[in-house]
Write an enzyme that holds these catalytic residues in place. Structure first.
Site, PDB file in Angstrom:
ATOM      1  N   GLY A  54       0.814  -1.207   0.000  1.00  0.00           N
ATOM      2  CA  GLY A  54       0.000   0.000   0.000  1.00  0.00           C
ATOM      3  C   GLY A  54       0.848   1.257   0.000  1.00  0.00           C
ATOM      4  N   VAL A  55       0.215   2.374   0.356  1.00  0.00           N
ATOM      5  CA  VAL A  55       0.858   3.683   0.265  1.00  0.00           C
ATOM      6  C   VAL A  55       1.132   4.221   1.658  1.00  0.00           C
ATOM      7  CG1 VAL A  55       0.631   6.013  -0.664  1.00  0.00           C
ATOM      8  CG2 VAL A  55      -0.454   4.102  -1.844  1.00  0.00           C
ATOM      9  N   GLY A  56       2.277   4.897   1.827  1.00  0.00           N
ATOM     10  CA  GLY A  56       2.529   5.598   3.072  1.00  0.00           C
ATOM     11  C   GLY A  56       3.817   5.175   3.752  1.00  0.00           C
ATOM     12  N   ASN A  57       4.026   5.724   4.966  1.00  0.00           N
ATOM     13  CA  ASN A  57       5.308   5.514   5.639  1.00  0.00           C
ATOM     14  C   ASN A  57       5.471   4.092   6.154  1.00  0.00           C
ATOM     15  OD1 ASN A  57       3.312   6.007   7.548  1.00  0.00           O
ATOM     16  ND2 ASN A  57       4.678   7.018   8.979  1.00  0.00           N
ATOM     17  N   ILE A  58       4.364   3.427   6.532  1.00  0.00           N
ATOM     18  CA  ILE A  58       4.492   2.032   6.963  1.00  0.00           C
ATOM     19  C   ILE A  58       4.885   1.167   5.769  1.00  0.00           C
ATOM     20  CG2 ILE A  58       3.268   0.024   7.855  1.00  0.00           C
ATOM     21  CD1 ILE A  58       1.649   1.823   9.622  1.00  0.00           C
ATOM     22  N   GLU A  86      -0.165  -1.355  -7.225  1.00  0.00           N
ATOM     23  CA  GLU A  86      -0.858  -0.238  -7.858  1.00  0.00           C
ATOM     24  C   GLU A  86      -0.017   1.037  -7.821  1.00  0.00           C
ATOM     25  OE1 GLU A  86      -4.532   0.099  -5.737  1.00  0.00           O
ATOM     26  OE2 GLU A  86      -3.564   0.316  -3.798  1.00  0.00           O
ATOM     27  N   ASN A 111     -10.109   7.904   3.557  1.00  0.00           N
ATOM     28  CA  ASN A 111      -9.759   8.049   2.144  1.00  0.00           C
ATOM     29  C   ASN A 111     -10.616   7.161   1.249  1.00  0.00           C
ATOM     30  OD1 ASN A 111      -7.576   9.836   2.689  1.00  0.00           O
ATOM     31  ND2 ASN A 111      -6.287   8.084   3.195  1.00  0.00           N
ATOM     32  N   GLY A 146      -7.277   0.014  -3.418  1.00  0.00           N
ATOM     33  CA  GLY A 146      -7.094  -1.297  -4.023  1.00  0.00           C
ATOM     34  C   GLY A 146      -6.882  -2.403  -3.014  1.00  0.00           C
TER      35      GLY A 146
END
Length: 498
Positions: free
Chosen positions: A258-262, A284, A374, A378
């Site tokens: 996925g997206v982000g700092n983690i 994605e 948000n 996906g």
């Protein structure tokens, strides 16, 4: 044919109240900017005159400030799908001002083709090149651009000089047939290319070219911290252990993140693990961390829908396509997120949860069960079909006042049937092959913050323990109720429910 060169304001004037517009892009990468910014001015002017002016917006995922931000503040959006990250848009949705439809990203293009969301009047497509015979070369994302181009009555092209023509090499444009004529999508390896590097449209549909020089409105993610770093290490250690046990092939499997700092921390930990061989990515969103891992030889190939990277990183890719050209591909979202391909390739999916419950159900969209964050993005496309599905989250947030592990999720996006692994900085809960009661014990023991372990064990004591999935129904959202009351889940007192 020769296309009309028009200004962004002239292009925006072609869009009327009540229209539905389809946009290129996926995240702020590759999305329309100039025309939507002018459209917001038109909406404000019409509202000042007392006239209605709102449009429906169809996108691949989120957009940027010059789209979701300015149009929200101009009160120009009636309907929007399928995903966003803009704070002003989020506030408007949660105030009931915008009809927001949160959709699995793999389904967006096909639901438009099926006619579920109405007509596409105008498509606004960002391109690095367009040819006289109607070949449109996209920039940093695939999204739903092929579908909205085909469905729209009119196409406006933002020819953006901020994107190098080197982007012409990145794309693999493929649109499946609709039932009953659909066939298999012939991707058998992450680096398979099955389409064309451009979208072919009828040139007569292109009503104007808007020349711009507008960089993507990229956003940098927060830096790693001890919690995210530990989550990353926990994921890497788990995958290494599964590989040593023979659960994961020794050649490893493609990853989705996925997206982000983690997500960046997880990728960093995997990239630095000497026990994991160089691997492929089928995802994605391709972030900065992936580009670095390609440079280091840790990622062999990355297939995605967008290059959601900082502009410096994007220009690095464009300037060195001799290196990156055979290591990257961008696809439309219904291909990058295709459940068929996810299952075929054996993707290991790693996504972020807002909260999970003690039985393995996950909420990835709503704060407190009612306020949209948000959207599902996906995550569902990958989770339901993954070889191994992993969800990560810090065990607590807001200085410990909120536990990410609760008795029952306040909103339900991913069911216990689809979630294999939950990881926090506290540890890893492997839910595979376990009954609900066994899952509860595993999650509480391994993933819950020490401040909340006894609270959750005490919750289980409220149940008679005889059910398949033991719950004290009146108390199931008690931790959420306590948060609303006192602002701290640690104050939860189960005695009131006894």
């Amino acid at each position: 044919m020769s296309f009309n060169r028009i200004s962004a304001a002239e292009a925006a004037s072609l869009i009327k109240h009540g229209y539905n517009i389809g946009l290129s892009g996926f995240t702020p990468a590759g999305t329309a900017k100039a025309v939507t910014a002018e459209l917001a001015k038109i909406a404000e002017a019409e509202h000042a005159k007392g006239n209605p002016f709102q449009v429906g917006i169809f996108t691949g995922a989120s957009t940027g400030e010059s789209c979701d931000g300015v149009l929200t503040r101009a009160k120009a959006i009636r309907y929007r799908a399928p995903y966003t990250t803009n704070k002003d848009f989020r506030a408007a949705v949660n105030n009931g001002e915008i009809a927001y439809n949160d959709i699995h990203l793999s389904q967006m293009a096909q639901e438009l083709r099926y006619g579920f969301m109405g007509k596409v009047n105008v498509a606004i497509i960002e391109a690095c090149e367009v040819t006289d015979d109607g070949k449109i070369y996209l920039t940093a994302a695939g999204g739903i651009a092929p579908t909205v181009c085909r469905l729209a009555d009119q196409i406006i092209v933002e020819l953006n000089a901020a994107h190098s023509k080197a982007a012409m090499r990145l794309h693999d444009v493929y649109e499946p047939l609709d039932p009953p004529y659909r066939r298999e999508i012939p991707i058998y390896k992450p680096n398979d290319r099955i389409g064309t590097p451009y979208i072919q449209v009828d040139p007569k549909k292109i009503v104007g070219i808007v020349e711009t020089n507008w960089p993507d409105e990229a956003r940098a993610f927060s830096a790693a911290d001890p919690v995210t770093d530990q989550i990353g290490r926990n994921v890497a250690d788990f995958l290494v252990a599964d590989m040593k046990r023979g659960i994961i092939p020794s050649t490893f499997l493609p990853l989705q993140s996925g997206v982000g700092n983690i997500a960046n921390a997880v990728l960093g930990a995997l990239g630095h693990s000497t026990a994991i061989p160089a691997f492929n990515i089928y995802t994605e969103v391709i972030q900065n961390a992936v580009i670095g891992l390609i440079r280091d030889g840790r990622v062999k190939f990355a297939s995605g829908c967008s290059l959601t990277v900082t502009n410096d990183c994007l220009n690095e890719v464009y300037s060195d396509m001799q290196f990156f050209g055979d290591k990257l591909v961008l696809r439309p979202s219904e291909i990058s997120n295709s459940p068929e391909i996810v299952r075929r390739l054996g993707i290991i999916s790693i996504n972020t949860a807002i909260e999970a419950d003690i039985y393995g159900n996950v909420n990835s969209t709503h704060i407190g069960g009612t306020k949209m964050m948000n959207g599902i993005g996906g995550s569902g496309d990958f989770t339901r079909n993954a070889y191994i599905s992993i969800f990560t989250c810090p065990s607590v947030t807001k200085e410990g006042r909120i536990s990410a592990i609760v008795p029952m999720v306040s909103h339900h996006d991913h069911s216990e049937h689809d979630v294999n692994i939950i990881v926090t900085e506290q540890g890893v809960a492997d839910l595979r092959g376990k009954s609900p009661k066994e899952r509860a014990q595993t999650i509480i023991e391994n993933c819950v913050h020490p401040d909340y372990k006894n609270i959750l064990w005490d919750y289980l004591k409220l149940t008679d323990g005889k059910a398949q999935t033991p719950h004290a129904i009146r108390a199931a959202l008690g931790m959420h109720a306590e948060l609303a009351k006192s602002g701290d889940m640690r104050n939860t007192d189960w005695a009131q429910y006894a």
